[in-house]
Design a protein around this motif. Structure first.
Motif, short mmCIF file in Angstrom:
data_model
loop_
_atom_site.label_atom_id
_atom_site.label_comp_id
_atom_site.label_asym_id
_atom_site.label_seq_id
_atom_site.Cartn_x
_atom_site.Cartn_y
_atom_site.Cartn_z
N GLU A 19 2.03 6.42 -7.01
CA GLU A 19 0.82 7.33 -7.63
C GLU A 19 1.36 8.60 -7.79
O GLU A 19 1.20 9.52 -8.65
CB GLU A 19 -0.38 7.43 -6.74
N LYS A 20 2.06 9.16 -6.50
CA LYS A 20 2.65 10.64 -6.72
C LYS A 20 3.78 10.92 -7.85
O LYS A 20 3.84 11.69 -8.67
CB LYS A 20 3.29 10.88 -5.30
N ASN B 135 1.04 -1.09 0.02
CA ASN B 135 -0.10 -0.02 0.02
C ASN B 135 0.95 1.29 0.00
O ASN B 135 0.63 2.23 -0.79
CB ASN B 135 -0.81 0.06 1.21
N LYS B 136 2.07 1.31 0.71
CA LYS B 136 2.59 2.37 0.98
C LYS B 136 3.46 2.63 -0.45
O LYS B 136 3.48 3.57 -0.91
CB LYS B 136 3.89 2.14 2.02
N GLN C 125 2.37 1.88 -3.43
CA GLN C 125 1.37 2.03 -4.35
C GLN C 125 0.97 3.56 -4.23
O GLN C 125 0.98 4.44 -5.19
CB GLN C 125 0.06 1.37 -4.01
N ASP C 126 0.74 4.28 -2.97
CA ASP C 126 0.78 5.61 -2.80
C ASP C 126 1.79 6.60 -3.35
O ASP C 126 1.89 7.47 -4.08
CB ASP C 126 0.57 6.02 -1.17
#
Ligand code: ADP
Ligand code: ASP
Ligand code: MG
Length: 406
Positions: A324-325, A317-318, A320-321
């Motif tokens: 995305e940035k 999850n980390k 992925q975030d």
């Protein structure tokens, strides 16, 4: 008289009955005149249970407090095992990591052992006691409790054996040695009598959780004779992990490892220009996320490329975030993420002198209709990333194609 370090894993001390049975085994060794240092894990399931308790309070609890919490599991088992030994007339004393100064760096959750103070251990051994030491834990220079990462009791045992120059380090678990592949996945897996440090290191780092990777690193560095055996049967012979020179006959492939903790992230449609890999992976590594495999495809027509890599599922999850940035910053088209992947690897020193192993591996997977998403190779291993639903199929068909059960 030998000095032996023995480690009993969580499944070997999972209940009071098992702790009593382990105590009987230890007493038999002590009665033969051996000096014994025992390292134990938490009772099976305990470390997971504590992780869940913490999660019920906070999504990302402080790493320091996590180590204070998780280290308690091993403190329970050392005291219970010492009591069980005393109860059957075998003099024993338990010590936590801090009591025998297992000093580590301050990387909570994945600390590395720096030194062990052997004085207290030798004194207790000289008094005729079996010394029972908590696995998985240490203290940093400021006295904070640290833990060594999942499976870390293996490393405690090997580090103790190295520090004490023990005659052998024995890892007792629920399987009778290192097999050609995880016997839970392939029941026809064959037990190996000898494995080289190098191959074991590769198997452990590719996901064979029978030994924690750092325990094998330690054993190899300090030439600790390391044996994996079953605590569930009488007179086990197990597998000896040793130097390559001692292994005369070498099969091309010695084993198949798998890792279910993989997750794949891809950045699609990135402008193909210098610095792309750096721009994508720098923020990932700054967030302390380890990247495993990396694949960059050849540039497509419009000067765009795709960039894919794998991370541990815990970091999915980390990562992925962050990606995305990065996608926004680089003006890339999209982020694709997939945590339903696994890594399957063939390992063998014999690969150095044999060509065509990769082709043979790809042929087997093709025949089984398993799509390969990523590939990476080194001198003694070939790894592929595939959809997790094909894990058993891939392991079993490769195991049979390379005749590993013979
Ligand atoms: P412990 O609680 O004793 O530390 P682990 O569960 O950590 O035990 O490790 C033992 C398990 O490792 C076995 O039950 C088996 O499923 C798994 N394993 C994975 N790969 C292998 C392999 N190549 N040989 C033997 N066991 C393996
Ligand atoms: N109790 C820890 C774990 O479950 C350490 C170990 O068992 O080796 O990972
Ligand atoms: Mg283990």
């Amino acid at each position: 008289m030998a000095l032996i370090v023995q480690k009993y894993g969580g499944t070997s001390v999972g209940s009071i009955e098992q702790i009593k049975a382990v105590a009987e085994k230890i007493k038999a060794f002590a009665d033969m005149g051996n000096k014994l240092v025992i390292s134990v894990s938490a009772m099976s399931g305990e470390t997971n249970r504590m992780n869940i308790l913490a999660q019920e309070i906070q999504d990302t609890p402080s790493l320091r407090e996590m180590d204070v919490l998780l280290s308690t599991g091993e403190q329970v088992s050392i005291s219970l095992l010492s009591m069980a030994l005393q109860q059957i007339g075998c003099d024993a004393i338990s010590y936590t990591g801090s009591q025998v100064r297992i000093t580590t760096d301050s990387e909570y959750g994945k600390a590395r052992i720096k030194s062990i103070d052997d004085q207290r251990i030798y004194t207790s051994l000289d008094e005729g006691k079996v010394v029972v030491i908590a696995g998985f834990q240490g203290i940093d220079e400021n006295g904070n409790i640290t833990t060594l990462g999942r499976g870390g009791s293996d490393t405690t045992a090997v580090a103790l054996a190295a520090a004490l120059k023990a005659d052998e380090c024995q890892i007792y678990t629920d399987v009778d040695g290192v097999y050609t592949t995880d016997p839970r996945i392939e029941p026809n897996a064959r037990k190996m009598k000898l494995v080289s440090y190098e191959e074991m290191l590769e198997m452990a780092s590719l996901g064979s959780k029978v030994l924690q990777i750092r325990s094998v690193e330690f054993a190899s560095k300090y030439k600790v004779p390391l044996r994996v055996l079953s605590s569930m049967i009488d007179n086990p012979t197990g597998t000896l992990i040793t130097s390559e020179e001692r292994i005369m006959e070498q099969a091309v492939i010695s084993g198949i490892a798998h890792n279910k903790n993989e997750a794949k992230l891809s950045l699609i449609g990135v402008p193909d220009e210098p610095g792309i890999a750096h721009k994508i992976l720098k923020p990932i590594s700054e967030a302390n996320i380890e990247v495993d495999m990396i694949v960059q495809s050849v540039s497509a027509r419009e000067g765009l490329t795709n960039f894919a890599f794998t991370v541990h599922r815990n970091d999915f999850n980390k990562a992925q975030d962050i990606l995305e940035k990065v996608r926004g910053d680089l003006n890339a088209k999209l982020v694709q993420s997939d945590d339903a992947v696994v890594k399957v690897s063939l390992v063998g020193i014999g690969m150095r002198s044999h060509a065509g192993i990769a082709t043979q591996m790809f042929e087997v997977l093709h025949r089984e209709n398993v799509n390969i998403q990523m590939i990476s190779t080194s001198e003694i291993k070939i790894s592929v990333v595939i959809n997790e639903k094909y894990l058993e199929l891939a392991v079993r068909s490769l195991h049979s194609a390379f005749n590993l059960s013979e």
